[in-house]
Design an enzyme around this catalytic site. Structure first.
Site, PDB file in Angstrom:
ATOM      1  N   ASP A   8     -12.051  17.931 -10.480  1.00 10.04           N
ATOM      2  CA  ASP A   8     -13.257  17.939 -11.300  1.00 10.04           C
ATOM      3  C   ASP A   8     -14.285  18.859 -10.653  1.00 10.04           C
ATOM      4  O   ASP A   8     -13.950  19.677  -9.797  1.00 10.04           O
ATOM      5  CB  ASP A   8     -13.779  16.511 -11.522  1.00 10.04           C
ATOM      6  CG  ASP A   8     -14.364  15.879 -10.263  1.00 10.04           C
ATOM      7  OD1 ASP A   8     -14.321  16.486  -9.170  1.00 10.04           O
ATOM      8  OD2 ASP A   8     -14.885  14.747 -10.381  1.00 10.04           O
ATOM      9  N   HIS A   9     -15.557  18.709 -11.038  1.00  6.63           N
ATOM     10  CA  HIS A   9     -16.617  19.589 -10.543  1.00  6.63           C
ATOM     11  C   HIS A   9     -16.849  19.451  -9.036  1.00  6.63           C
ATOM     12  O   HIS A   9     -17.441  20.338  -8.433  1.00  6.63           O
ATOM     13  CB  HIS A   9     -17.919  19.348 -11.317  1.00  6.63           C
ATOM     14  CG  HIS A   9     -18.299  17.911 -11.402  1.00  6.63           C
ATOM     15  ND1 HIS A   9     -17.753  17.070 -12.353  1.00  6.63           N
ATOM     16  CD2 HIS A   9     -19.136  17.152 -10.670  1.00  6.63           C
ATOM     17  CE1 HIS A   9     -18.250  15.857 -12.201  1.00  6.63           C
ATOM     18  NE2 HIS A   9     -19.083  15.883 -11.192  1.00  6.63           N
ATOM     19  N   CYS A  65     -11.335  14.845  -6.453  1.00  6.24           N
ATOM     20  CA  CYS A  65     -12.676  14.668  -7.015  1.00  6.24           C
ATOM     21  C   CYS A  65     -13.587  14.279  -5.858  1.00  6.24           C
ATOM     22  O   CYS A  65     -13.189  14.380  -4.703  1.00  6.24           O
ATOM     23  CB  CYS A  65     -12.689  13.658  -8.168  1.00  6.24           C
ATOM     24  SG  CYS A  65     -12.294  11.954  -7.757  1.00  6.24           S
ATOM     25  N   GLY A  66     -14.785  13.863  -6.141  1.00  3.69           N
ATOM     26  CA  GLY A  66     -15.734  13.561  -5.072  1.00  3.69           C
ATOM     27  C   GLY A  66     -15.197  12.553  -4.073  1.00  3.69           C
ATOM     28  O   GLY A  66     -15.095  12.830  -2.881  1.00  3.69           O
ATOM     29  N   THR A  67     -14.843  11.370  -4.545  1.00  2.00           N
ATOM     30  CA  THR A  67     -14.289  10.335  -3.663  1.00  2.00           C
ATOM     31  C   THR A  67     -12.775  10.265  -3.739  1.00  2.00           C
ATOM     32  O   THR A  67     -12.136   9.729  -2.842  1.00  2.00           O
ATOM     33  CB  THR A  67     -14.821   8.939  -4.033  1.00  2.00           C
ATOM     34  OG1 THR A  67     -14.342   8.591  -5.340  1.00  2.00           O
ATOM     35  CG2 THR A  67     -16.333   8.883  -3.981  1.00  2.00           C
ATOM     36  N   GLY A  68     -12.210  10.732  -4.834  1.00  2.00           N
ATOM     37  CA  GLY A  68     -10.788  10.588  -5.092  1.00  2.00           C
ATOM     38  C   GLY A  68     -10.478   9.367  -5.932  1.00  2.00           C
ATOM     39  O   GLY A  68      -9.420   9.284  -6.553  1.00  2.00           O
ATOM     40  N   GLY A  70     -11.867   8.118  -8.820  1.00  2.00           N
ATOM     41  CA  GLY A  70     -11.796   8.304 -10.270  1.00  2.00           C
ATOM     42  C   GLY A  70     -10.480   8.914 -10.696  1.00  2.00           C
ATOM     43  O   GLY A  70      -9.834   8.454 -11.654  1.00  2.00           O
ATOM     44  N   MET A  71     -10.049   9.938  -9.981  1.00  2.52           N
ATOM     45  CA  MET A  71      -8.757  10.564 -10.280  1.00  2.52           C
ATOM     46  C   MET A  71      -7.616   9.571 -10.076  1.00  2.52           C
ATOM     47  O   MET A  71      -6.730   9.449 -10.911  1.00  2.52           O
ATOM     48  CB  MET A  71      -8.534  11.791  -9.396  1.00  2.52           C
ATOM     49  CG  MET A  71      -9.320  13.006  -9.802  1.00  2.52           C
ATOM     50  SD  MET A  71      -8.638  13.722 -11.313  1.00  2.52           S
ATOM     51  CE  MET A  71      -9.387  15.336 -11.234  1.00  2.52           C
ATOM     52  N   HIS A  98       5.997   4.832   1.946  1.00  2.00           N
ATOM     53  CA  HIS A  98       6.080   3.474   1.417  1.00  2.00           C
ATOM     54  C   HIS A  98       5.944   3.389  -0.098  1.00  2.00           C
ATOM     55  O   HIS A  98       6.485   2.464  -0.705  1.00  2.00           O
ATOM     56  CB  HIS A  98       5.007   2.591   2.051  1.00  2.00           C
ATOM     57  CG  HIS A  98       5.251   2.330   3.501  1.00  2.00           C
ATOM     58  ND1 HIS A  98       4.461   1.480   4.242  1.00  2.00           N
ATOM     59  CD2 HIS A  98       6.183   2.810   4.370  1.00  2.00           C
ATOM     60  CE1 HIS A  98       4.899   1.437   5.487  1.00  2.00           C
ATOM     61  NE2 HIS A  98       5.940   2.248   5.598  1.00  2.00           N
ATOM     62  N   ARG A 132      13.257  -1.622   1.287  1.00  2.00           N
ATOM     63  CA  ARG A 132      12.334  -2.635   0.780  1.00  2.00           C
ATOM     64  C   ARG A 132      11.190  -2.015  -0.022  1.00  2.00           C
ATOM     65  O   ARG A 132      10.645  -2.649  -0.916  1.00  2.00           O
ATOM     66  CB  ARG A 132      11.807  -3.496   1.925  1.00  2.00           C
ATOM     67  CG  ARG A 132      10.841  -2.784   2.855  1.00  2.00           C
ATOM     68  CD  ARG A 132      10.438  -3.697   4.033  1.00  2.00           C
ATOM     69  NE  ARG A 132       9.349  -3.157   4.796  1.00  2.00           N
ATOM     70  CZ  ARG A 132       9.472  -2.250   5.764  1.00  2.00           C
ATOM     71  NH1 ARG A 132      10.664  -1.763   6.064  1.00  2.00           N
ATOM     72  NH2 ARG A 132       8.410  -1.821   6.421  1.00  2.00           N
ATOM     73  N   HIS A 133      10.863  -0.770   0.295  1.00  2.00           N
ATOM     74  CA  HIS A 133       9.782  -0.102  -0.429  1.00  2.00           C
ATOM     75  C   HIS A 133      10.196   0.215  -1.860  1.00  2.00           C
ATOM     76  O   HIS A 133       9.396   0.133  -2.786  1.00  2.00           O
ATOM     77  CB  HIS A 133       9.344   1.164   0.313  1.00  2.00           C
ATOM     78  CG  HIS A 133       8.904   0.873   1.712  1.00  2.00           C
ATOM     79  ND1 HIS A 133       7.799   0.109   2.013  1.00  2.00           N
ATOM     80  CD2 HIS A 133       9.459   1.214   2.900  1.00  2.00           C
ATOM     81  CE1 HIS A 133       7.669   0.003   3.321  1.00  2.00           C
ATOM     82  NE2 HIS A 133       8.672   0.675   3.889  1.00  2.00           N
TER      83      HIS A 133
END
Length: 142
Positions: A8-9, A65-68, A70-71, A98, A132-133
């Site tokens: 994003d922006h 994105c800014g924090t990650g 939202g994506m 995992h 197991r994963h």
């Protein structure tokens, strides 16, 4: 191998460094945008990225994105996507080992470019452990 990228922006700033890293490793890169700082709605780009990976037009995806967050939230609404948000190398390795994440999500605002690129390299270099994963991954989709 082909990896699609969406940002994003805030996240678009990582597109060029990620492209260079991937191309240096012989990996094809597709940038789905956005391409500038004008405010956009991250779900539009996340859905486009998910569609590329789900359809097989891209083998894997990287989103930013800014924090990650939202994506990651949007990407994980898609049945064929396992998006893992990584803010450091250890987490990037674990989301592959995992969770067999087929999309790596990065934070542009809270993680340095150097650390984000290290996350990409670690994620690419890590093998899924299975066992197991895999049993746990099989329980994710309803």
């Amino acid at each position: 191998m082909k990896i699609a990228f969406a940002g994003d922006h805030a996240g678009y700033l990582l597109a060029e460094p990620v492209r260079k890293l991937l191309e240096n490793r012989g990996i094809e890169f597709e940038n789905l945008g956005t391409f500038g700082p004008e405010s956009v709605d991250y779900p539009d780009f996340a859905h486009a990225l998910a569609a590329r990976v789900e359809s097989g037009q891209a083998d894997l995806g990287i989103a930013a994105c800014g924090t990650g967050n939202g994506m990651a939230i949007t990407l994980n609404k898609h049945r064929g996507i396992r998006a893992g948000l990584a803010w450091n190398r250890e987490i990037a390795g674990l989301v592959k080992a995992h969770n067999n994440a087929n999309v790596l999500v990065l934070s542009q605002r809270f993680t340095t470019e150097e650390e984000n690129l290290a996350c990409v390299q670690t994620w690419l270099d890590t093998e899924f452990e299975g066992g197991r994963h895999q049993r746990r991954i099989d329980k994710i989709s309803l």
